[in-house]
Design a protein around this motif. Structure first.
Motif, PDB file in Angstrom:
ATOM      1  N   ASP A 150       0.887  -1.222  -0.176  1.00 37.20           N
ATOM      2  CA  ASP A 150       0.045   0.110   0.037  1.00 37.20           C
ATOM      3  C   ASP A 150       0.904   1.216   0.123  1.00 37.20           C
ATOM      4  O   ASP A 150       0.527   2.238  -0.768  1.00 37.20           O
ATOM      5  CB  ASP A 150      -0.964   0.001   1.231  1.00 37.20           C
ATOM      6  N   ASP A 151       2.038   1.285   0.753  1.00 40.81           N
ATOM      7  CA  ASP A 151       2.762   2.587   1.123  1.00 40.81           C
ATOM      8  C   ASP A 151       4.033   2.089   0.606  1.00 40.81           C
ATOM      9  O   ASP A 151       4.853   1.679   1.423  1.00 40.81           O
ATOM     10  CB  ASP A 151       2.690   3.108   2.495  1.00 40.81           C
ATOM     11  N   ALA A 182       6.965   3.766   2.648  1.00 39.60           N
ATOM     12  CA  ALA A 182       7.081   3.551   3.875  1.00 39.60           C
ATOM     13  C   ALA A 182       7.853   1.998   4.320  1.00 39.60           C
ATOM     14  O   ALA A 182       8.810   1.973   5.250  1.00 39.60           O
ATOM     15  CB  ALA A 182       5.692   3.416   4.744  1.00 39.60           C
ATOM     16  N   TYR A 231      10.107   2.319  15.628  1.00 38.16           N
ATOM     17  CA  TYR A 231       9.233   0.906  15.266  1.00 38.16           C
ATOM     18  C   TYR A 231       8.759   0.206  16.417  1.00 38.16           C
ATOM     19  O   TYR A 231       9.465   0.331  17.263  1.00 38.16           O
ATOM     20  CB  TYR A 231      10.065   0.166  14.484  1.00 38.16           C
ATOM     21  N   ASN A 268       5.992  -5.166  14.166  1.00 33.89           N
ATOM     22  CA  ASN A 268       4.929  -4.689  13.252  1.00 33.89           C
ATOM     23  C   ASN A 268       5.643  -4.086  11.903  1.00 33.89           C
ATOM     24  O   ASN A 268       6.577  -3.518  12.159  1.00 33.89           O
ATOM     25  CB  ASN A 268       3.945  -3.589  13.756  1.00 33.89           C
ATOM     26  N   SER A 269       5.161  -4.036  10.820  1.00 34.84           N
ATOM     27  CA  SER A 269       5.294  -3.700   9.628  1.00 34.84           C
ATOM     28  C   SER A 269       4.457  -3.048   8.735  1.00 34.84           C
ATOM     29  O   SER A 269       3.398  -3.371   8.779  1.00 34.84           O
ATOM     30  CB  SER A 269       6.383  -4.661   8.788  1.00 34.84           C
ATOM     31  N   PRO A 270       4.970  -2.024   7.861  1.00 32.93           N
ATOM     32  CA  PRO A 270       3.897  -1.634   6.856  1.00 32.93           C
ATOM     33  C   PRO A 270       3.527  -2.600   5.762  1.00 32.93           C
ATOM     34  O   PRO A 270       2.922  -2.179   4.716  1.00 32.93           O
ATOM     35  CB  PRO A 270       4.641  -0.176   6.287  1.00 32.93           C
ATOM     36  N   GLY A 284       2.257  -5.129   6.590  1.00 34.62           N
ATOM     37  CA  GLY A 284       1.181  -6.177   7.051  1.00 34.62           C
ATOM     38  C   GLY A 284       1.679  -7.364   7.457  1.00 34.62           C
ATOM     39  O   GLY A 284       0.722  -8.298   7.528  1.00 34.62           O
TER      40      GLY A 284
END
Lengths: 125, 310
Positions: free
Chosen positions: B14-15, B18, B240, B260-262, B264
């Motif tokens: 999505d990003d 990021a 983070y 966690n991460s962007p 997902g």
């Protein structure tokens, strides 16, 4: 007419949260944000920082401080497993948290723009 | 099938910006980074590939919205790749790519690729320790606690899939691709090791409802537990979000720290995994907090008992 709420913890000024953005808060000073607030369609919505993912209930949702939303700012995204939620209702979209709901947190916005944690008990019902 | 380990994981995200920043801060070496994505390499050349989710060159996404788009396994030689193409071609479409690699899907619908492995041989020391009774791990005057060390992940270790039918998924990897079970969480699924490595696992399968199909985490091997603790500390200091750890697993013995991460998915720092050969008898147990880790700490800010008494 409502009088000033007394004793509710201050979180931020409402203009600090821009449209499509989110901020996390740690009012109990636990070292990790316990709730976050998102602005969507001009309104503020507060949710507990706890993913309802089955087997992961309570897991933190941001991937970085204050990063609770997808890139477009249209949905809450849990960065544990990518679950998306409606930022206004807290309802999970189809995916890992399909139909599960975020826990709502009650906040009060004062006439001068303070965002406080909890309900304004002085307000007339 | 002489599969030596994971070469690369491809995400359609999505990003993009990021994810690129995240993987750079994780310690991987950024290559060819632009607005459309980039590759992020470990020292041995294994990598994470980031592209936008609408990139038409990627295999189709899963219906669940998971951002994983392809898992590429490295093989010892082209003969292995060709043998896998022939095996999978018996009951599914196998694409032959221009570089000799192949692409298909597993029995859960995950896109999988096979290629002659990009893995470069590494010649690096492991973390060295001193212990009474053993020859010194470090010579005199070489310090062990150096906060300034550069930490670059060494090698892509494993991926953990959420699958709707772990029995069926396990059967595919064992019967069609020659993986072996290293150990098993009876209520979740097996740790799977391909024929070309001694690493405890390169895949772990977790049985979940179908709407959760996707990836729990991936991880790279670091040089030792001190590197893992320092890398995780640096990552947390950058803002983070730690999910679990640091700690040490029981099955595989690997040290862990999950974030966690962007993308997902959770992203782990990993160090010091067990090696097994075919003489190993798999263990099995119901997964629980006690069965999963010998210990688990959660980082708090630096603190010293007593402070300064003067």
């Amino acid at each position: 007419m409502a009088s000033e709420p007394q004793g509710l913890p201050f979180l931020c000024w409402q203009q600090q949260i821009e449209e499509g953005k989110s901020l996390g808060f740690d009012p109990e000073h636990r070292g990790r944000d316990s709730l976050f607030i998102v602005r969507r369609h001009g309104k503020l919505f507060a949710w507990r920082n706890a993913c309802p993912h089955k087997g992961y209930e309570g897991a933190p949702m941001a991937w970085r401080k204050d990063a609770y939303l997808n890139q477009a700012g249209t949905h809450v995204m849990c960065s544990g497993h990518g679950a998306l939620f409606d930022p206004e209702t807290g309802v999970g979209l189809p995916g890992p948290c399909s139909g599960r709901v975020l826990e709502a947190i009650t906040i009060t916005v004062t006439p001068d723009g303070q965002v406080l944690l909890g309900a304004d008990q002085t307000k007339e019902i | 099938m002489n599969i030596v380990g994971l070469d690369s994981l491809v995400f359609g995200v999505d990003d993009v910006a990021a994810c690129c920043q995240y993987l750079t801060d994780y310690g991987l070496l950024p290559k060819n980074v632009c607005a459309e994505g980039g590759e992020f390499e470990a020292l041995d050349g294994t990598s994470i590939v980031i592209r936008h989710r609408d990139d038409a060159s990627l295999p189709a996404p899963l219906a669940t919205g998971s951002m994983i788009r392809k898992t590429i396994h490295g093989c010892a030689d082209q003969a292995t790749v060709d043998a896998i193409a022939e095996e999978l071609g018996r009951d599914r479409t196998v694409l032959r790519l221009a570089d000799g690699a192949i692409e298909s899907v597993d029995d859960m619908g995950f896109a999988i690729g096979f290629q002659v492995s990009v893995r470069k041989p590494l010649d690096l020391p492991a973390e060295a320790i001193n212990a009474p009774g053993a020859a010194p791990g470090r010579p005199a005057n070489v310090i062990g606690a150096d906060e300034s060390i550069e930490i670059i992940p060494r090698s892509l270790s494993h991926i953990v899939y959420f699958v709707p039918d772990s029995k069926k998924a396990e059967k595919f990897y064992i019967e069609r691709l020659g993986f072996r079970v290293a150990d098993r969480f009876t209520n979740l699924g097996p740790f799977l090791r391909p024929a070309g490595t001694l690493d405890h696992h390169t895949i772990f399968l977790v049985n979940t409802p179908p709407e959760m199909q996707g990836v729990e985490h991936f991880t790279f091997h670091l040089g030792g537990p001190t590197e893992l603790l320092l890398a995780g500390k640096r990552f947390q200091d950058k803002g983070y979000e730690s999910f679990w750890g640091p700690g040490r697993h029981i099955y595989g013995s690997n040290w862990f720290w999950y974030f966690n991460s962007p993308m997902g998915v959770h992203v782990e720092f990993d160090a010091d995994m067990d090696l097994h050969d075919d003489s190993w008898t798999p263990r099995e147990i119901d997964a629980s907090a006690d069965a999963s880790q010998i210990f688990n700490f959660t980082l708090v800010n630096k603190w010293m008992p007593g402070g300064d008494p003067h």
